[in-house]
Design a protein around this motif. Structure first.
Motif, short mmCIF file in Angstrom:
data_model
loop_
_atom_site.label_atom_id
_atom_site.label_comp_id
_atom_site.label_asym_id
_atom_site.label_seq_id
_atom_site.Cartn_x
_atom_site.Cartn_y
_atom_site.Cartn_z
N MET A 134 34.40 28.98 22.50
CA MET A 134 35.58 29.86 22.49
C MET A 134 36.12 30.11 23.90
O MET A 134 37.21 30.65 24.05
CB MET A 134 35.22 31.21 21.86
N HIS A 135 35.36 29.71 24.91
CA HIS A 135 35.68 30.10 26.28
C HIS A 135 36.41 29.02 27.05
O HIS A 135 36.08 27.84 26.94
CB HIS A 135 34.40 30.44 27.05
N THR A 136 37.39 29.45 27.85
CA THR A 136 37.92 28.61 28.91
C THR A 136 36.84 28.47 29.97
O THR A 136 36.17 29.45 30.32
CB THR A 136 39.17 29.24 29.52
N GLU A 171 35.97 17.63 53.33
CA GLU A 171 36.48 18.98 53.03
C GLU A 171 36.17 19.44 51.61
O GLU A 171 36.44 20.59 51.26
CB GLU A 171 37.98 19.07 53.29
N ASP A 172 35.60 18.57 50.79
CA ASP A 172 35.13 18.98 49.46
C ASP A 172 33.74 19.61 49.52
O ASP A 172 33.24 20.11 48.51
CB ASP A 172 35.09 17.79 48.51
N THR A 173 33.12 19.58 50.69
CA THR A 173 31.80 20.17 50.86
C THR A 173 31.85 21.66 50.57
O THR A 173 32.66 22.39 51.15
CB THR A 173 31.29 19.93 52.28
N ALA A 174 31.00 22.11 49.65
CA ALA A 174 30.99 23.51 49.23
C ALA A 174 29.89 23.72 48.20
O ALA A 174 29.30 22.75 47.69
CB ALA A 174 32.34 23.89 48.61
N VAL A 175 29.64 24.97 47.90
CA VAL A 175 28.86 25.30 46.71
C VAL A 175 29.83 25.39 45.55
O VAL A 175 30.85 26.08 45.63
CB VAL A 175 28.11 26.63 46.88
N TYR A 176 29.52 24.65 44.49
CA TYR A 176 30.39 24.61 43.32
C TYR A 176 29.80 25.48 42.21
O TYR A 176 28.62 25.38 41.89
CB TYR A 176 30.55 23.17 42.83
N TYR A 177 30.66 26.30 41.64
CA TYR A 177 30.26 27.23 40.59
C TYR A 177 31.05 26.94 39.31
O TYR A 177 32.26 26.67 39.38
CB TYR A 177 30.56 28.66 40.99
N CYS A 178 30.39 27.02 38.18
CA CYS A 178 31.15 27.02 36.94
C CYS A 178 31.24 28.46 36.44
O CYS A 178 30.41 29.32 36.78
CB CYS A 178 30.57 26.10 35.89
N ALA A 179 32.28 28.72 35.66
CA ALA A 179 32.55 30.06 35.19
C ALA A 179 33.21 29.99 33.82
O ALA A 179 33.78 28.96 33.45
CB ALA A 179 33.46 30.79 36.18
N ALA A 180 33.14 31.10 33.09
CA ALA A 180 33.67 31.15 31.73
C ALA A 180 34.48 32.42 31.52
O ALA A 180 34.15 33.48 32.08
CB ALA A 180 32.54 31.07 30.71
N LYS A 181 35.51 32.28 30.70
CA LYS A 181 36.31 33.45 30.34
C LYS A 181 36.97 33.20 28.99
O LYS A 181 37.07 32.07 28.52
CB LYS A 181 37.39 33.72 31.39
N LEU A 182 37.46 34.25 28.43
CA LEU A 182 38.33 34.16 27.26
C LEU A 182 39.76 34.32 27.76
O LEU A 182 40.08 35.34 28.36
CB LEU A 182 37.99 35.25 26.25
N ARG A 192 35.88 31.91 48.13
CA ARG A 192 35.76 31.07 46.94
C ARG A 192 37.16 30.69 46.45
O ARG A 192 38.06 31.54 46.42
CB ARG A 192 35.00 31.81 45.85
N GLU A 193 37.31 29.43 46.06
CA GLU A 193 38.62 28.97 45.60
C GLU A 193 38.52 28.28 44.26
O GLU A 193 37.50 27.67 43.92
CB GLU A 193 39.25 28.01 46.62
N PHE A 194 39.58 28.38 43.51
CA PHE A 194 39.68 27.74 42.21
C PHE A 194 39.80 26.23 42.39
O PHE A 194 40.49 25.76 43.29
CB PHE A 194 40.91 28.28 41.48
N VAL A 195 39.14 25.49 41.49
CA VAL A 195 39.21 24.03 41.52
C VAL A 195 39.94 23.49 40.28
O VAL A 195 40.92 22.77 40.38
CB VAL A 195 37.81 23.40 41.62
N VAL A 196 39.43 23.87 39.11
CA VAL A 196 40.00 23.32 37.87
C VAL A 196 39.50 24.15 36.70
O VAL A 196 38.44 24.77 36.77
CB VAL A 196 39.58 21.83 37.69
N ALA A 197 40.27 24.16 35.61
CA ALA A 197 39.86 24.84 34.39
C ALA A 197 40.23 24.00 33.17
O ALA A 197 41.15 23.17 33.24
CB ALA A 197 40.50 26.21 34.29
N ILE A 198 39.51 24.24 32.07
CA ILE A 198 39.77 23.54 30.82
C ILE A 198 39.72 24.54 29.69
O ILE A 198 38.87 25.43 29.66
CB ILE A 198 38.75 22.39 30.62
N SER A 199 40.64 24.41 28.75
CA SER A 199 40.71 25.34 27.64
C SER A 199 39.54 25.15 26.68
O SER A 199 38.81 24.16 26.75
CB SER A 199 42.03 25.14 26.88
N TRP A 200 39.40 26.07 25.75
CA TRP A 200 38.27 26.03 24.83
C TRP A 200 38.23 24.74 24.02
O TRP A 200 37.17 24.21 23.72
CB TRP A 200 38.33 27.23 23.88
N SER A 201 39.39 24.21 23.71
CA SER A 201 39.45 22.98 22.90
C SER A 201 39.41 21.72 23.74
O SER A 201 39.25 20.61 23.21
CB SER A 201 40.74 22.98 22.08
#
Length: 121
Positions: A31-33, A89-100, A45-54
């Motif tokens: 159900m989560h983005t 410049e892509d060097t970083a700690v990458y985090y995944c995250a979830a939301k509705l 921290r900066e946004f990279v990309v997101a994908i919808s629930w579907s």
């Protein structure tokens, strides 16, 4: 509740590729983005990309368009980030995250612990 764990970070040369995975525990994963963020040393921290629930909608930061691809497998409760043509410049700690909610905008409720990606020149 959604618990998130990232895998797949490492050291790669510039121009190389890595695939990150984010495994989720929780009944409502589908159900989560899902989003990927990153934080480089000394930077916010900066946004990279997101994908919808579907999986039908995606939203990329300009800095990674054409190089990174997000996907998800709801049957496996996993989201992926394929990173190609990596740059130092892509060097970083990458985090995944979830939301509705929609793929753009803020409001992420759940975060993983992060995985280090280092791109050498």
């Amino acid at each position: 509740q959604v618990q998130l764990v990232e895998f797949g970070g490492g050291l790669v040369q510039a121009g190389g590729s890595l695939r990150l995975s984010c495994a989720a525990a929780g009944r409502t994963f589908s159900m989560h983005t899902m989003g990927w963020f990153r934080q480089a040393p000394g930077k916010e921290r900066e946004f990279v990309v997101a994908i919808s629930w579907s999986g039908g909608s995606t939203y990329y930061a300009d800095s990674v368009k054409g190089r990174f691809t997000i996907s998800r497998d709801n049957a496996k409760n996993t989201v992926y980030l394929q990173m190609n043509s990596l740059k130092p410049e892509d060097t970083a700690v990458y985090y995944c995250a979830a939301k509705l909610g929609p793929v753009n905008g803020r409001g992420y409720d759940y975060w993983g612990q992060g995985t280090q990606v280092t791109v050498s020149s």
